[in-house]
Design an enzyme around this catalytic site. Structure first.
Site, PDB file in Angstrom:
ATOM      1  N   ARG A 153      -3.057  -3.732   5.411  1.00 34.40           N
ATOM      2  CA  ARG A 153      -1.633  -3.479   5.863  1.00 34.40           C
ATOM      3  C   ARG A 153      -1.715  -1.981   5.923  1.00 34.40           C
ATOM      4  NH1 ARG A 153       0.582  -7.015   0.880  1.00 34.40           N
ATOM      5  NH2 ARG A 153      -1.606  -6.804   0.260  1.00 34.40           N
ATOM      6  N   ALA A 172      -3.611  49.839  11.767  1.00 33.72           N
ATOM      7  CA  ALA A 172      -3.137  48.603  12.457  1.00 33.72           C
ATOM      8  C   ALA A 172      -4.257  48.425  13.414  1.00 33.72           C
ATOM      9  CB  ALA A 172      -1.964  48.817  13.336  1.00 33.72           C
TER      10      ALA A 172
HETATM   11  C1  UD1 Z   1      -1.607  -8.550  -5.953  1.00 32.03           C
HETATM   12  C2  UD1 Z   1      -1.440  -9.858  -6.912  1.00 32.03           C
HETATM   13  C3  UD1 Z   1       0.178  -9.935  -7.023  1.00 32.03           C
HETATM   14  C4  UD1 Z   1       0.571  -8.548  -7.680  1.00 32.03           C
HETATM   15  C5  UD1 Z   1       0.435  -7.203  -6.866  1.00 32.03           C
HETATM   16  C6  UD1 Z   1       0.483  -6.042  -7.755  1.00 32.03           C
HETATM   17  C7  UD1 Z   1      -3.273 -11.712  -6.554  1.00 32.03           C
HETATM   18  C8  UD1 Z   1      -3.464 -12.873  -5.954  1.00 32.03           C
HETATM   19  N1  UD1 Z   1      -1.814 -10.920  -6.252  1.00 32.03           N
HETATM   20  O1  UD1 Z   1      -1.106  -8.789  -4.671  1.00 32.03           O
HETATM   21  O2  UD1 Z   1       0.413 -11.228  -8.072  1.00 32.03           O
HETATM   22  O3  UD1 Z   1       2.100  -8.714  -7.754  1.00 32.03           O
HETATM   23  O4  UD1 Z   1      -1.282  -7.358  -6.727  1.00 32.03           O
HETATM   24  O5  UD1 Z   1       0.218  -5.130  -6.854  1.00 32.03           O
HETATM   25  O6  UD1 Z   1      -3.682 -11.258  -7.493  1.00 32.03           O
HETATM   26  N2  UD1 Z   1      -9.002  -7.146  -4.092  1.00 32.03           N
HETATM   27  C9  UD1 Z   1     -10.719  -7.138  -4.306  1.00 32.03           C
HETATM   28  N3  UD1 Z   1     -11.110  -8.176  -3.609  1.00 32.03           N
HETATM   29  C10 UD1 Z   1     -10.387  -9.309  -3.078  1.00 32.03           C
HETATM   30  C11 UD1 Z   1      -9.141  -8.955  -2.773  1.00 32.03           C
HETATM   31  C12 UD1 Z   1      -8.484  -7.828  -3.335  1.00 32.03           C
HETATM   32  O7  UD1 Z   1     -11.320  -6.549  -4.876  1.00 32.03           O
HETATM   33  O8  UD1 Z   1     -11.129 -10.118  -2.475  1.00 32.03           O
HETATM   34  C13 UD1 Z   1      -8.682  -5.683  -4.727  1.00 32.03           C
HETATM   35  C14 UD1 Z   1      -7.888  -4.803  -4.036  1.00 32.03           C
HETATM   36  O9  UD1 Z   1      -8.811  -3.777  -3.333  1.00 32.03           O
HETATM   37  C15 UD1 Z   1      -6.789  -4.255  -4.592  1.00 32.03           C
HETATM   38  C16 UD1 Z   1      -6.515  -5.516  -5.468  1.00 32.03           C
HETATM   39  O10 UD1 Z   1      -7.454  -6.267  -5.825  1.00 32.03           O
HETATM   40  O11 UD1 Z   1      -7.087  -3.274  -5.329  1.00 32.03           O
HETATM   41  C17 UD1 Z   1      -5.103  -6.261  -5.038  1.00 32.03           C
HETATM   42  O12 UD1 Z   1      -5.642  -6.666  -4.057  1.00 32.03           O
HETATM   43  P1  UD1 Z   1      -4.127  -6.797  -2.958  1.00 32.03           P
HETATM   44  O13 UD1 Z   1      -4.657  -7.425  -1.637  1.00 32.03           O
HETATM   45  O14 UD1 Z   1      -3.666  -5.595  -2.723  1.00 32.03           O
HETATM   46  O15 UD1 Z   1      -3.153  -7.756  -3.540  1.00 32.03           O
HETATM   47  P2  UD1 Z   1      -1.526  -7.998  -3.406  1.00 32.03           P
HETATM   48  O16 UD1 Z   1      -1.201  -8.847  -2.354  1.00 32.03           O
HETATM   49  O17 UD1 Z   1      -0.937  -6.483  -3.733  1.00 32.03           O
HETATM   50 MG    MG Z   2      -1.930  -4.664  -3.681  1.00 28.91          MG
END
Ligand code: UD1
Ligand code: MG
Length: 380
Positions: free
Chosen positions: A15, A379
């Site tokens: 995103r 200057a």
């Molecule tokens: C996540 C939570 C959601 C919460 C929100 C808070 C889950 C399924 N959802 O959603 O409940 O309200 O954060 O901000 O946990 N990441 C990895 N590997 C992956 C996917 C993600 O390391 O395969 C890491 C990302 O780098 C990030 C974090 O996990 O730092 C959260 O991932 P993101 O995709 O931002 O989750 P959200 O959709 O924000």
């Molecule tokens: Mg997130």
């Protein structure tokens, strides 16, 4: 119980629509992840592990000088799968605190309160009430008590669940042995086809392990950064926090909303900062320094009583006391001014020393030069 902090930072950050991995996007001049690491280091953890994957080389290189445990998530299959990669090297008897690399404004005090308030052998999640909960996982509370019974991701939520305003911040504390068991049983049978970490909550409830939902007081502190709009919101919030701390120490700002600190700004007494000042890296302002409008100062030291007039660009330079710089001056790296020096409009100085009481007032370039005391450069 020993504490392992595990930071999930492997995601791409689709995103953000950027080539830079999300956790390296800058907030107050530093990568998002570095804010989470600072917060982690303030807690007495026995082990800090970062789960990395997308942009692996760049992410590791950005933190090469820190002693961290790294766990590779080669394919980004969800937050549950990410955590699993770190659990391999986490001792069963430890308590695990999970943090997200995209939740950068958390304060150590909030986390230590969560860790202290809840039993070590149970599960705790940090939640918050948000006016606009869109995009976040929703906290489902048990009908007959305050325990949490599940977390439902927005994309999988029913209309009724979407109406819940209490959200999951991503912060989770849990005993390592139980976490390992639950993570093994995750499935990716959901709208996003991902292994959700949040599914362990319902598993804990099935195992009759209490899940405590502790509410944070400030939604801003726990906001997750997924896109450029949230990044800009977090930037404003963090800047307000930094300027606030300086005002408490006596620094004057014409408008607290129009100064930006991207690094460390150290100020003496009676410093005044006018609008649109940007400070980058390590900047030190001595007693009584006045910074007029529209200035960029990077990695420099400004001596006591010095005035920096409007529209100057100052980098890796230093001034002595009671100097006058600008308007429209440029100090490039290695400009070292002694006391009572004047540098005026359209003057550029690079890698040079200018000794006490000398003046370079107009339209001049000074490079690789030593200027003695009391010299007046005309200057041009
Ligand atoms: C996540 C939570 C959601 C919460 C929100 C808070 C889950 C399924 N959802 O959603 O409940 O309200 O954060 O901000 O946990 N990441 C990895 N590997 C992956 C996917 C993600 O390391 O395969 C890491 C990302 O780098 C990030 C974090 O996990 O730092 C959260 O991932 P993101 O995709 O931002 O989750 P959200 O959709 O924000
Ligand atoms: Mg997130």
């Amino acid at each position: 119980m020993r504490l392992s902090i595990i930071i999930l930072a492997a995601g791409q950050g689709t995103r953000m629509r950027s080539d830079l991995p999300k956790v390296l996007q800058p907030l107050a001049g530093r990568p998002l992840l570095s804010h989470v690491l600072d917060c982690s280091k303030a807690l007495a953890a026995d082990d800090i592990c970062v789960v990395y994957g997308h942009g692996a080389e760049a992410v590791q290189a950005a933190f090469a000088n820190q002693s961290l445990r790294w766990a590779l998530q080669a394919e980004q299959l969800g937050t549950g799968h990410a955590l699993q990669q770190a659990m391999l090297g986490t001792p069963d008897e430890n308590r695990v605190l999970v943090l997200f690399g995209d939740v950068p404004l958390l304060r150590p005090t909030t986390l230590s309160a969560l860790l202290d308030e809840t039993p070590h052998d149970e599960v705790s999640v940090l939640t918050v009430d948000m006016d606009d909960p869109s995009g976040y996982g929703r906290i489902i509370r048990e009908a007959d008590g305050d325990g949490v019974s599940a977390i439902v991701e927005e994309k999988d939520a029913s209309v009724k669940e979407k109406a819940v305003r209490e959200i999951n911040t991503g912060v989770l504390a849990c005993p390592a042995d139980k976490l390992k068991r639950w993570l093994k049983n995750l499935s990716n049978d959901n709208v996003q086809g991902e292994y959700y970490l949040t599914d362990v909550i319902a598993m804990a409830v099935d195992d009759r392990v209490e899940v405590h939902g502790i509410k944070a007081s400030s939604p801003v502190e726990v906001m997750g950064i997924n896109d450029k709009k949230q990044l800009a919101e977090a930037e404003r919030a963090l800047q307000a926090r930094l300027v606030d701390a300086l005002m408490k120490k006596g620094v004057g700002f014409a408008d607290p909303a129009r100064a930006d600190i991207r690094g460390t700004l150290t100020c003496g007494k009676d410093v005044f900062i006018d609008v649109n000042a940007v400070f980058e890296g390590d900047v030190e302002l001595g007693d009584g320094v006045k910074i007029e409008s529209n200035n960029l100062i990077r990695d420099s030291r400004i001596g006591a009583g010095t005035v920096v007039h409007s529209n100057c660009h100052i980098e890796a330079s230093s001034t002595g006391n009671d100097c006058e710089i600008g308007p429209f001056s440029r100090l490039r790296p290695g400009a070292e001014l002694a006391n009572n020096v004047k540098v005026g409009n359209f003057v550029e100085i690079k890698k040079s020393t200018v000794d006490d009481g000398s003046k370079v007032n107009h339209l001049t370039y000074i490079g690789d030069t030593e200027i003695g005391k009391g010299v007046n450069v005309g200057a041009g």
